[in-house]
Motif scaffolding. Structure first.
Motif, short mmCIF file in Angstrom:
data_model
loop_
_atom_site.label_atom_id
_atom_site.label_comp_id
_atom_site.label_asym_id
_atom_site.label_seq_id
_atom_site.Cartn_x
_atom_site.Cartn_y
_atom_site.Cartn_z
N LYS A 66 28.53 -6.07 86.50
CA LYS A 66 28.04 -7.40 86.16
C LYS A 66 26.64 -7.63 86.70
O LYS A 66 26.14 -6.91 87.55
N VAL A 67 26.03 -8.66 86.18
CA VAL A 67 24.71 -9.07 86.64
C VAL A 67 24.88 -9.84 87.95
O VAL A 67 25.71 -10.75 88.05
N PHE A 113 23.03 -12.03 91.07
CA PHE A 113 21.87 -12.82 91.52
C PHE A 113 21.32 -12.25 92.82
O PHE A 113 22.08 -11.93 93.74
N PHE A 124 16.52 -7.12 86.72
CA PHE A 124 16.04 -8.05 85.72
C PHE A 124 15.31 -9.21 86.39
O PHE A 124 15.79 -9.78 87.36
N TYR A 138 17.52 -10.49 89.37
CA TYR A 138 18.92 -10.09 89.32
C TYR A 138 18.96 -8.58 89.31
O TYR A 138 18.00 -7.91 88.96
N PHE A 170 15.51 -13.74 80.26
CA PHE A 170 15.50 -12.47 80.99
C PHE A 170 14.45 -11.52 80.42
O PHE A 170 14.24 -11.47 79.20
N GLY A 171 13.84 -10.76 81.31
CA GLY A 171 12.97 -9.68 80.88
C GLY A 171 13.79 -8.46 80.50
O GLY A 171 15.02 -8.45 80.68
N ASN A 188 19.36 -25.50 82.23
CA ASN A 188 18.32 -24.88 81.43
C ASN A 188 18.54 -23.39 81.35
O ASN A 188 18.94 -22.76 82.32
N GLU A 189 18.25 -22.85 80.17
CA GLU A 189 18.49 -21.43 80.00
C GLU A 189 17.48 -20.60 80.77
O GLU A 189 16.35 -21.03 81.01
N GLN A 190 17.94 -19.44 81.16
CA GLN A 190 17.07 -18.48 81.81
C GLN A 190 16.71 -17.40 80.81
O GLN A 190 17.58 -16.88 80.12
N GLN A 243 21.66 -5.25 88.12
CA GLN A 243 22.89 -4.85 87.43
C GLN A 243 23.10 -3.37 87.63
O GLN A 243 22.34 -2.55 87.08
#
Lengths: 112, 114
Positions: B42-43, B45, B91, B35, B105-106, B101-103, B37
């Motif tokens: 906003k973030v 994809f 990210f 992603y 993030f780094g 399912n949750e993602q 930003q």
């Protein structure tokens, strides 16, 4: 393409006041996720809503998914300074696409 | 607790140069994402990756971008010829499953193109 709108863009509250952010999608979603991003940080997953009309609670946070699965809200009761950050909703369209579309976020400031 | 790591934390490059952003997803996760930003926005994809190939990509992910999983742990994003408008936080994220399912993030790589 899918658009996810989120309001308000900014919210300043006194510590102890409640806070709500609203999210609306241009299309029906298969699920919606909420993330929190602290200043200078990365998005952190809070919750996922899947079912129409679903309500989930996490301590002072209440998440709702609309009956039509096009809107959602996050409500924080009695805000604390630790709640400061930007709250993003992110919608998953389904129908073979797993591309999360994020809203612009609501930046929450809490005045102690 | 397992976490996604990204290197470098900040990359400064000249316009037209190639950059490679690196990520180490959580070890048992199967789906990987990039992603971006732009500051204060906003973030967005960019791309998802599974089983050594791209699953989906957005309009932003044009021919200047590529992703690779060169070994069992790293996941990279390459921008061939950077433009000023590529300046953003990038990210990486990973998830165990594709749906519902949750993602995770780094911490992100801040890319500055001069």
């Amino acid at each position: 393409g899918q658009q996810v709108m989120q309001i308000p863009q900014y919210q300043h509250v006194q510590e102890g006041e409640d806070f709500t952010t609203y999210c609306n999608s241009s299309t029906t979603l298969s699920n919606i996720q909420w993330y929190k991003q602290r200043p200078g940080g990365h998005p952190v997953f809070l919750i996922q809503l899947v079912k129409s009309g679903e309500v989930k609670k996490q301590k002072r946070l209440t998440f709702q998914f609309g009956e039509a699965k096009k809107n959602s809200s996050l409500h924080i009761t009695a805000t604390q300074t630790t709640d400061v950050g930007t709250y993003f909703c992110a919608g998953l369209p389904g129908a073979g696409s797993y591309q999360l579309t994020f809203g612009k976020g609501t930046k929450l400031s809490v005045i102690p | 607790e397992p976490e996604v790591t990204q290197t470098p934390s900040h990359q400064v490059t000249q316009m037209g140069q190639e950059v490679i952003l690196r990520c180490v997803p959580i070890s048992n996760h199967l789906y990987f994402y990039w992603y971006r930003q732009i500051l204060g926005q906003k973030v967005e994809f960019l791309v998802s990756f599974y089983n050594n190939e791209i699953s989906e990509k957005s309009e932003i992910f044009d021919d200047q971008f590529s992703v690779e999983r060169p070994d069992g742990s790293n996941f990279t994003l390459k921008i061939r010829s950077t433009k000023l408008e590529d300046s953003a936080m990038y990210f990486c994220a990973s998830s165990e499953l594709k749906t519902y399912n949750e993602q995770f993030f780094g911490p992100g790589t801040r890319l500055t193109v001069l």
